[in-house]
Design an enzyme around this catalytic site. Structure first.
Site, mmCIF file in Angstrom:
data_model
loop_
_atom_site.group_PDB
_atom_site.id
_atom_site.type_symbol
_atom_site.label_atom_id
_atom_site.label_comp_id
_atom_site.label_asym_id
_atom_site.label_seq_id
_atom_site.Cartn_x
_atom_site.Cartn_y
_atom_site.Cartn_z
ATOM 1 N N ASP A 8 18.385 56.776 100.739
ATOM 2 C CA ASP A 8 18.520 57.356 99.390
ATOM 3 C C ASP A 8 19.834 56.882 98.799
ATOM 4 O O ASP A 8 20.751 56.473 99.517
ATOM 5 C CB ASP A 8 18.489 58.886 99.440
ATOM 6 N N SER A 9 19.912 56.953 97.464
ATOM 7 C CA SER A 9 21.164 56.606 96.806
ATOM 8 C C SER A 9 22.261 57.599 97.175
ATOM 9 O O SER A 9 23.439 57.326 96.945
ATOM 10 C CB SER A 9 20.961 56.589 95.292
ATOM 11 N N CYS A 71 14.368 57.413 97.676
ATOM 12 C CA CYS A 71 14.867 57.389 96.299
ATOM 13 C C CYS A 71 13.796 56.814 95.361
ATOM 14 O O CYS A 71 13.318 55.692 95.567
ATOM 15 C CB CYS A 71 16.114 56.510 96.267
ATOM 16 N N GLU A 156 24.242 67.798 91.971
ATOM 17 C CA GLU A 156 25.353 67.248 92.782
ATOM 18 C C GLU A 156 26.606 68.107 92.662
ATOM 19 O O GLU A 156 27.423 68.156 93.567
ATOM 20 C CB GLU A 156 25.685 65.825 92.331
ATOM 21 N N CYS A 190 12.153 62.704 91.676
ATOM 22 C CA CYS A 190 13.545 62.404 91.998
ATOM 23 C C CYS A 190 13.927 63.317 93.152
ATOM 24 O O CYS A 190 13.565 64.503 93.157
ATOM 25 C CB CYS A 190 14.452 62.667 90.796
ATOM 26 N N HIS A 192 16.490 64.836 93.954
ATOM 27 C CA HIS A 192 17.342 66.006 93.697
ATOM 28 C C HIS A 192 16.586 67.184 93.078
ATOM 29 O O HIS A 192 17.049 68.322 93.152
ATOM 30 C CB HIS A 192 18.461 65.634 92.720
#
Ligand code: DGL
Length: 272
Positions: A8-9, A71, A156, A190, A192
């Site tokens: 993942d990023s 991702c 984040e 996504c 997140h």
């Protein structure tokens, strides 16, 4: 023996990793988060491809035989090139799989109205990967997309459960539903976004089914390994897990607690 690599990023792929390891606890895993260069969602095609290829090569060096691009942005912008042009040169036996195809397969099994919504990063939405992949499989489905550039920073920064997050959750949900009131299924495209699930549920009509990718990707990987015994047989079964980040390991461990239950032993790595 070889490992399953998860890329993942940054941290978000931990949500996918957790679902995979719950389903397939017997294997060895190696996770790589490119936290030093996150976010990918706002970057160009060439940059995301370059970074993702470096990350995949790093995971191969760390012992992965099969890499899952958790991702969505990397899956949208880099997967096809890596599969077609890079893997045959690197090692034709190794495999890289993404999250878009399994999500596209799943969505067609849920929607009755044949109107589906996709929440994603700007990069994922602009790539048109979801509409293209869904329409390849299910020609009768209409796909409506909504980029959600504020959702990754909200998560984040640990603000996903706070009141301030409501404004941008409500806004993007409304923008999507305004495109078609018939949408009955949405994909959280996504890594997140599952953290925002309670708030998305609050603002989206109750009849809309929300698909998170962890379970979908775990199902699809299990099925892939069933169909590919040559891959399954080379995987180690010591239940080992190693976590790597391109940022500081301390920073990763503390923020990762947003996405993952339990303490992580993290190693820092530099990409070559
Ligand atoms: N992991 C990315 C995705 O799933 C989101 C975070 C980023 O923009 O790097 O698309």
């Amino acid at each position: 023996m070889k490992k399953i690599g998860i890329f993942d990023s940054g941290y978000g792929g931990l949500t996918v990793f957790e679902a995979i390891r719950k389903r397939l606890p017997q294997y060895d895993y190696v996770y790589l988060g490119d936290n030093a260069r996150t976010p990918y969602g706002t970057r160009s095609f060439d940059v995301v491809y370059d970074y993702t290829l470096q990350s995949v090569k790093t995971l191969f060096e760390l012992g992965a035989e099969l890499v899952i691009l958790a991702c969505n942005t990397a899956s949208a912008k880099a997967l096809r090139n890596i599969q077609q042009f890079d893997l045959p040169k690197i090692d034709p036996h190794k495999r890289v799989l993404g999250v878009i195809r399994p999500s596209a397969e799943a969505v067609g099994r849920y929607t009755k109205s044949r109107n589906v919504g996709v929440f994603g990063t700007q990069g994922t939405v602009d790539s048109m990967s979801y509409p293209i992949e869904i329409q390849k499989l299910w020609g009768d489905i209409k796909v409506f997309q909504q980029p959600c550039p504020m959702w990754v920073p909200i998560v984040e920064n640990g603000e996903y459960a706070n009141d301030g997050a409501d404004f941008f959750v409500e806004k993007y949900v409304r923008n999507l539903m305004d495109q078609s009131p018939d949408i009955d299924t949405v994909i959280l495209a996504c890594t997140h976004y599952p953290m925002l699930l309670p708030k998305i549920r609050k603002y989206i009509p109750q009849n809309v089914k929300i698909l998170s990718q962890g379970e979908i990707v775990a199902d699809s990987l299990e099925e892939y390994l069933r169909r590919h015994p040559e891959m399954e047989n080379c995987l180690g079964r010591d239940k080992s897990v190693r976590f790597f980040t391109t940022e500081s390991s301390q920073k990763f461990s503390s923020t990762a607690s947003i996405f993952f239950d339990g303490k992580l032993d993290v190693e820092s790595i530099q990409m070559r």
